[in-house]
Design a protein around this motif. Structure first.
Motif, PDB file in Angstrom:
ATOM      1  N   GLN A  76      -5.032  13.219  -2.284  1.00  0.00           N
ATOM      2  CA  GLN A  76      -3.748  12.474  -1.955  1.00  0.00           C
ATOM      3  C   GLN A  76      -3.871  10.769  -1.768  1.00  0.00           C
ATOM      4  O   GLN A  76      -3.149  10.036  -2.407  1.00  0.00           O
ATOM      5  N   ARG A  77      -5.179  10.716  -1.446  1.00  0.00           N
ATOM      6  CA  ARG A  77      -5.428   8.934  -1.598  1.00  0.00           C
ATOM      7  C   ARG A  77      -5.839   8.570  -2.842  1.00  0.00           C
ATOM      8  O   ARG A  77      -5.049   7.310  -3.135  1.00  0.00           O
ATOM      9  N   LYS A  78      -6.128   9.240  -3.578  1.00  0.00           N
ATOM     10  CA  LYS A  78      -6.661   8.991  -5.069  1.00  0.00           C
ATOM     11  C   LYS A  78      -5.216   8.745  -5.648  1.00  0.00           C
ATOM     12  O   LYS A  78      -4.926   7.915  -6.554  1.00  0.00           O
ATOM     13  N   TYR A  79      -4.291   9.493  -5.373  1.00  0.00           N
ATOM     14  CA  TYR A  79      -2.923   9.667  -6.098  1.00  0.00           C
ATOM     15  C   TYR A  79      -2.234   8.327  -5.504  1.00  0.00           C
ATOM     16  O   TYR A  79      -1.685   7.702  -6.542  1.00  0.00           O
ATOM     17  N   GLY A  80      -2.269   8.084  -4.414  1.00  0.00           N
ATOM     18  CA  GLY A  80      -1.541   6.789  -3.892  1.00  0.00           C
ATOM     19  C   GLY A  80      -2.369   5.532  -4.518  1.00  0.00           C
ATOM     20  O   GLY A  80      -1.478   4.855  -4.869  1.00  0.00           O
ATOM     21  N   GLU A  81      -3.441   5.643  -4.676  1.00  0.00           N
ATOM     22  CA  GLU A  81      -4.271   4.290  -5.208  1.00  0.00           C
ATOM     23  C   GLU A  81      -3.791   4.169  -6.767  1.00  0.00           C
ATOM     24  O   GLU A  81      -3.584   3.254  -7.196  1.00  0.00           O
ATOM     25  N   ALA A  82      -3.595   5.294  -7.418  1.00  0.00           N
ATOM     26  CA  ALA A  82      -3.256   5.344  -9.080  1.00  0.00           C
ATOM     27  C   ALA A  82      -1.923   4.813  -8.964  1.00  0.00           C
ATOM     28  O   ALA A  82      -1.464   3.992  -9.792  1.00  0.00           O
ATOM     29  N   MET A 111       0.924  -1.027  -0.090  1.00  0.00           N
ATOM     30  CA  MET A 111      -0.058   0.034  -0.026  1.00  0.00           C
ATOM     31  C   MET A 111       0.820   1.262  -0.093  1.00  0.00           C
ATOM     32  O   MET A 111       1.878   1.438   0.523  1.00  0.00           O
ATOM     33  N   ASP A 112       0.558   2.131  -0.724  1.00  0.00           N
ATOM     34  CA  ASP A 112       1.369   3.426  -0.944  1.00  0.00           C
ATOM     35  C   ASP A 112       1.142   4.143   0.217  1.00  0.00           C
ATOM     36  O   ASP A 112       0.011   4.559   0.736  1.00  0.00           O
ATOM     37  N   ASN A 113       2.401   4.937   0.488  1.00  0.00           N
ATOM     38  CA  ASN A 113       2.222   5.907   1.637  1.00  0.00           C
ATOM     39  C   ASN A 113       1.230   6.968   1.708  1.00  0.00           C
ATOM     40  O   ASN A 113       0.812   7.506   2.350  1.00  0.00           O
ATOM     41  N   ASP A 114       1.212   7.241   0.407  1.00  0.00           N
ATOM     42  CA  ASP A 114       0.111   8.566  -0.066  1.00  0.00           C
ATOM     43  C   ASP A 114      -1.210   8.147   0.384  1.00  0.00           C
ATOM     44  O   ASP A 114      -2.091   9.179   0.686  1.00  0.00           O
ATOM     45  N   GLY A 153      -3.186  10.338   3.146  1.00  0.00           N
ATOM     46  CA  GLY A 153      -4.500  10.964   2.479  1.00  0.00           C
ATOM     47  C   GLY A 153      -5.690  10.591   3.477  1.00  0.00           C
ATOM     48  O   GLY A 153      -6.590  11.447   3.675  1.00  0.00           O
ATOM     49  N   VAL A 154      -5.751   9.359   3.891  1.00  0.00           N
ATOM     50  CA  VAL A 154      -6.960   8.819   4.895  1.00  0.00           C
ATOM     51  C   VAL A 154      -6.876   9.497   5.911  1.00  0.00           C
ATOM     52  O   VAL A 154      -7.825  10.186   6.542  1.00  0.00           O
ATOM     53  N   GLY A 155      -5.625   9.748   6.413  1.00  0.00           N
ATOM     54  CA  GLY A 155      -5.349  10.393   7.627  1.00  0.00           C
ATOM     55  C   GLY A 155      -5.983  11.870   7.696  1.00  0.00           C
ATOM     56  O   GLY A 155      -6.498  12.504   8.454  1.00  0.00           O
ATOM     57  N   LYS A 156      -5.633  12.621   6.473  1.00  0.00           N
ATOM     58  CA  LYS A 156      -6.069  13.988   6.309  1.00  0.00           C
ATOM     59  C   LYS A 156      -7.676  13.894   6.245  1.00  0.00           C
ATOM     60  O   LYS A 156      -8.149  15.159   6.640  1.00  0.00           O
ATOM     61  N   GLU A 157      -8.096  12.927   5.476  1.00  0.00           N
ATOM     62  CA  GLU A 157      -9.481  13.007   5.184  1.00  0.00           C
ATOM     63  C   GLU A 157     -10.147  13.144   6.874  1.00  0.00           C
ATOM     64  O   GLU A 157     -11.105  13.786   7.158  1.00  0.00           O
ATOM     65  N   ILE A 158      -9.658  11.997   7.735  1.00  0.00           N
ATOM     66  CA  ILE A 158      -9.911  11.807   8.981  1.00  0.00           C
ATOM     67  C   ILE A 158      -9.971  13.277   9.927  1.00  0.00           C
ATOM     68  O   ILE A 158     -10.989  13.724  10.664  1.00  0.00           O
ATOM     69  N   LYS A 159      -8.838  13.685   9.716  1.00  0.00           N
ATOM     70  CA  LYS A 159      -8.543  15.063  10.582  1.00  0.00           C
ATOM     71  C   LYS A 159      -9.438  16.051  10.064  1.00  0.00           C
ATOM     72  O   LYS A 159     -10.153  16.719  10.815  1.00  0.00           O
ATOM     73  N   GLY A 160      -9.836  16.415   8.817  1.00  0.00           N
ATOM     74  CA  GLY A 160     -10.649  17.192   8.153  1.00  0.00           C
ATOM     75  C   GLY A 160     -12.056  16.886   8.582  1.00  0.00           C
ATOM     76  O   GLY A 160     -12.634  18.142   8.953  1.00  0.00           O
ATOM     77  N   LYS A 161     -12.549  15.743   8.575  1.00  0.00           N
ATOM     78  CA  LYS A 161     -13.775  15.521   9.141  1.00  0.00           C
ATOM     79  C   LYS A 161     -14.164  16.048  10.422  1.00  0.00           C
ATOM     80  O   LYS A 161     -15.026  16.396  10.743  1.00  0.00           O
ATOM     81  N   VAL A 162     -12.953  15.696  11.223  1.00  0.00           N
ATOM     82  CA  VAL A 162     -13.087  15.950  12.752  1.00  0.00           C
ATOM     83  C   VAL A 162     -13.087  17.686  12.968  1.00  0.00           C
ATOM     84  O   VAL A 162     -14.051  18.022  13.673  1.00  0.00           O
ATOM     85  N   LYS A 163     -12.345  18.321  12.250  1.00  0.00           N
ATOM     86  CA  LYS A 163     -12.328  19.717  12.183  1.00  0.00           C
ATOM     87  C   LYS A 163     -13.626  20.235  11.665  1.00  0.00           C
ATOM     88  O   LYS A 163     -14.169  21.117  12.180  1.00  0.00           O
ATOM     89  N   GLU A 164     -14.117  19.605  10.713  1.00  0.00           N
ATOM     90  CA  GLU A 164     -15.622  20.264   9.983  1.00  0.00           C
ATOM     91  C   GLU A 164     -16.608  19.647  11.255  1.00  0.00           C
ATOM     92  O   GLU A 164     -17.318  20.793  11.634  1.00  0.00           O
ATOM     93  N   THR A 165     -16.722  18.684  11.869  1.00  0.00           N
ATOM     94  CA  THR A 165     -17.526  18.555  12.980  1.00  0.00           C
ATOM     95  C   THR A 165     -17.384  19.597  14.001  1.00  0.00           C
ATOM     96  O   THR A 165     -18.307  19.889  14.566  1.00  0.00           O
ATOM     97  N   TYR A 166     -16.209  19.767  14.393  1.00  0.00           N
ATOM     98  CA  TYR A 166     -15.861  20.856  15.495  1.00  0.00           C
ATOM     99  C   TYR A 166     -16.499  21.915  15.213  1.00  0.00           C
ATOM    100  O   TYR A 166     -16.917  22.784  15.678  1.00  0.00           O
ATOM    101  N   GLY A 167     -15.945  22.607  13.896  1.00  0.00           N
ATOM    102  CA  GLY A 167     -16.388  23.903  13.369  1.00  0.00           C
ATOM    103  C   GLY A 167     -18.060  24.101  13.270  1.00  0.00           C
ATOM    104  O   GLY A 167     -18.691  24.906  13.762  1.00  0.00           O
TER     105      GLY A 167
END
Length: 65
Positions: A44-50, A1-4, A8-22
């Motif tokens: 970033q996740r899609k880039y890693g998948e590619a 599995m690619d590091n990207d 990317g998944v980590g950034k998506e999760i972080k963003g969801k938490v941030k959005e929910t908090y906001g």
């Protein structure tokens, strides 16, 4: 599995938490920042998948030789 993919998944999760908090605190700036983080993470996740798909295609082509 690619590091990207992992980052990317980590950034998506972080963003969801941030959005929910906001949303919970009525902080539009934080909410929009969270949505932006999610978008960046998705790209970033899609880039890693590619990259994974390309590696797999190369490996499969080498196996057929």
């Amino acid at each position: 599995m690619d590091n990207d993919r992992i980052k990317g998944v980590g950034k998506e999760i972080k963003g969801k938490v941030k959005e929910t908090y906001g949303d919970a605190t009525n902080d539009t700036s934080t909410e929009l920042g969270g949505k932006a983080d999610q978008a960046v993470g998705k790209v970033q996740r899609k880039y890693g998948e590619a990259k994974d798909d390309a590696r797999e295609a190369i490996d499969n082509a080498d196996d057929k030789k």
